[in-house]
Design a protein around this motif. Structure first.
Motif: not given
Length: 520
Positions: A399-404, A406-416, A437-448
């Motif tokens: 999961r995106m926030v978990d990645f940022s 550094k937490k292993v996601s407790a569950d992953i919903p079914k994706t495509s 770079t990606m950990r910081q970048g996703f938070a920056e994406f969320g600001k935009s």
């Protein structure tokens, strides 16, 4: 005389011919019955304000005027069955457009494709998705139509200076694409429509005397005195010709290895690498359209975003509204993702590659591989993803926030992503500079994009085939390889184009230069 109008209307008016006709009548101060016909020439969405508008360029014909519609016809192809021959390696958009251009110019193309035709490829794609079996010659990247056939068919390009974009779009229409691709600002065919178009192109090549050979992989080049003389296939067959267009795509690693082994000059090229992020399409719609419900008159919303993070570009790539995340490995023992959309873009999720730009110095740990250092860097990440996800085509996911955090996601919903996912801390897949770079970048994406940074978004790793990790150089004017006369490095696999339209343009350019040299 018909009038050309630039107008801005609501999505409902743009999608409803009767309402649009009434609008045009009011604008031109006539009664609706006095408008004989109208044609939409260009269409784009303006979502900058809360009230979304559609920009249209419309050609209006009035009651006493003759209706003149743009007629789309294919070029004047010639019978080349007895003409001089040239080899085209690869049956993707670059290869097929090159072959058709050669026919126009009086040259007989022999198209050599390692994979199967579009129908045969379907069985191999099913094998990847269901059985986790990768055929190294027939997959999402290899086979008739190349990577584009089963990865979306987006036709938008910024490479207007490279060639005639409209010519490419009109040829695609001539082979069965909808005329909407001539109108929309970001044209798109759809993975469900492209196979038929590719098949029609192949049939035209054969009809006018060309050849198309499937299940035929090039394993060697015949070269004498630094001039190409032909190729050798996996069965030991020699196919001779003194002109070869090399249009093998960005994933034909064995071709790069062959060139390197034969000491034919190639060079490492920077590319970009990251993850494929999947959001609910309804969430992307609400962000982009500033509404709770998109409604029936707007298409699923795309997005495009670029940030500078830690001195590197991080950006969206190949965004697929209403799309699917696909397994795009080209060899056993690796995991690769990409995305595609059907023509209606009617799936429940949106996905996009989110990638970080790489530099040549990033490949230093693989420096012993010389020009193949970037390719080996890429390969190592794909093989690591395969290993940490359990040794199948299941994809490492988080999961995106978990990645940022550094937490292993407790569950992953079914994706495509049909083969399935394995919950993994993605720091196990990538070098730390990419991960951070990606950990910081996703938070920056969320600001935009308010709402984008969410645990409802699932990251699939890796998105690694954004472009070729190798450049096969060529002369600026002749487009031939500087070392091997008669060899024309072409399109994505040579590092000179990206996407269907750019590849097609480059294929035509190489064909034109080849014919000029052949008949000089």
């Amino acid at each position: 005389m018909p009038r050309e109008l630039q107008i801005q209307v609501s999505p409902e008016v743009a999608a409803t011919p009767a309402m649009l006709k009434d609008f045009l009548a009011k604008l031109t101060l006539v009664k609706p019955i006095e408008i004989k016909h109208f044609t939409i020439l260009k269409r784009s969405i303006d979502a900058r304000q809360r009230s979304i508008k559609i920009n249209l360029k419309v050609l209006v014909f009035f009651a006493d005027e003759e209706i003149v519609e743009q007629e789309i016809t294919l070029p004047n192809y010639k019978d080349v069955s007895q003409a001089p021959e040239a080899i085209v390696v690869g049956a993707g958009p670059a290869g097929y457009f090159a072959a058709l251009q050669l026919i126009e110019l009086g040259v007989k193309p022999i198209v050599i494709e390692r994979g199967k035709d579009v129908r045969g490829r379907r069985r191999d794609l099913k094998a990847i998705n269901i059985d986790h079996v990768v055929d190294p010659d027939s997959n999402y990247c290899f086979g008739e139509g190349g990577a584009g056939t089963y990865s979306d068919g987006k036709l938008y390009t910024r490479s207007k200076k490279r060639g005639d974009v409209n010519r490419v779009l009109e040829i695609l229409v001539g082979f069965g694409a909808t005329k909407d691709i001539l109108v929309d600002a970001h044209p798109h065919i759809g993975t469900n429509k492209l196979p038929g178009i590719m098949q029609a192109m192949r049939e035209k090549i054969i009809e006018f005397g060309g050849k198309v050979l499937f299940d035929t992989r090039v394993v060697d080049f015949i070269i004498k005195a630094n001039e190409i003389q032909g190729v050798v296939t996996q069965n030991g067959d020699k196919i001779e010709a003194k002109k070869v267009i090399l249009a093998t795509g960005h994933s034909a690693r064995d071709i790069y290895e062959l060139l390197d082994r034969k000491q034919i000059f190639i060079e490492a090229k920077p590319f970009a690498l990251g993850v494929r992020a999947e959001h609910p399409q309804s969430l992307i719609d609400s962000i982009q359209y500033s509404c709770d419900y998109r409604g029936e008159f707007l298409p699923p919303a795309p997005y495009s975003i670029v940030k500078q993070v830690n001195g590197r570009g991080m950006y969206s790539f190949c965004m697929c509204p209403g799309g699917i995340v696909a397994p795009c490995a080209t060899a056993p023992g690796e995991v690769v993702t990409n995305g595609w959309s059907p023509s209606k873009r009617d799936q429940a999720t949106a996905n996009s590659g989110i990638v970080v730009e790489l530099r040549l110095e990033d490949f230093k740990p693989f420096a012993k591989h010389g020009a193949l250092a970037g390719m080996e860097f890429q390969k190592a990440i794909e093989q690591r993803a395969f290993k940490v996800a359990g040794g199948t085509q299941r994809v490492p996911a988080q999961r995106m926030v978990d990645f940022s955090q550094k937490k292993v996601s407790a569950d992953i919903p079914k994706t495509s992503y049909v083969p399935g996912t394995t919950s993994v801390e993605l720091g196990e897949v990538f070098p730390s500079f990419i991960t951070e770079t990606m950990r910081q970048g996703f938070a920056e994406f969320g600001k935009s994009m308010k709402g984008y940074f969410t645990n409802d978004a699932i990251l699939h790793a890796p998105e690694s085939r954004t472009s070729s990790p190798v450049r096969i150089p060529r002369e600026d004017i002749s487009l031939e390889h500087p070392q091997i006369k008669g060899l024309y490095p072409c399109a994505e696999g040579a590092g000179y184009a990206g996407g269907i339209v750019s590849a097609a343009i480059d294929g035509e350019k190489c064909a034109i230069k080849l014919a000029q040299s052949l008949f000089a």
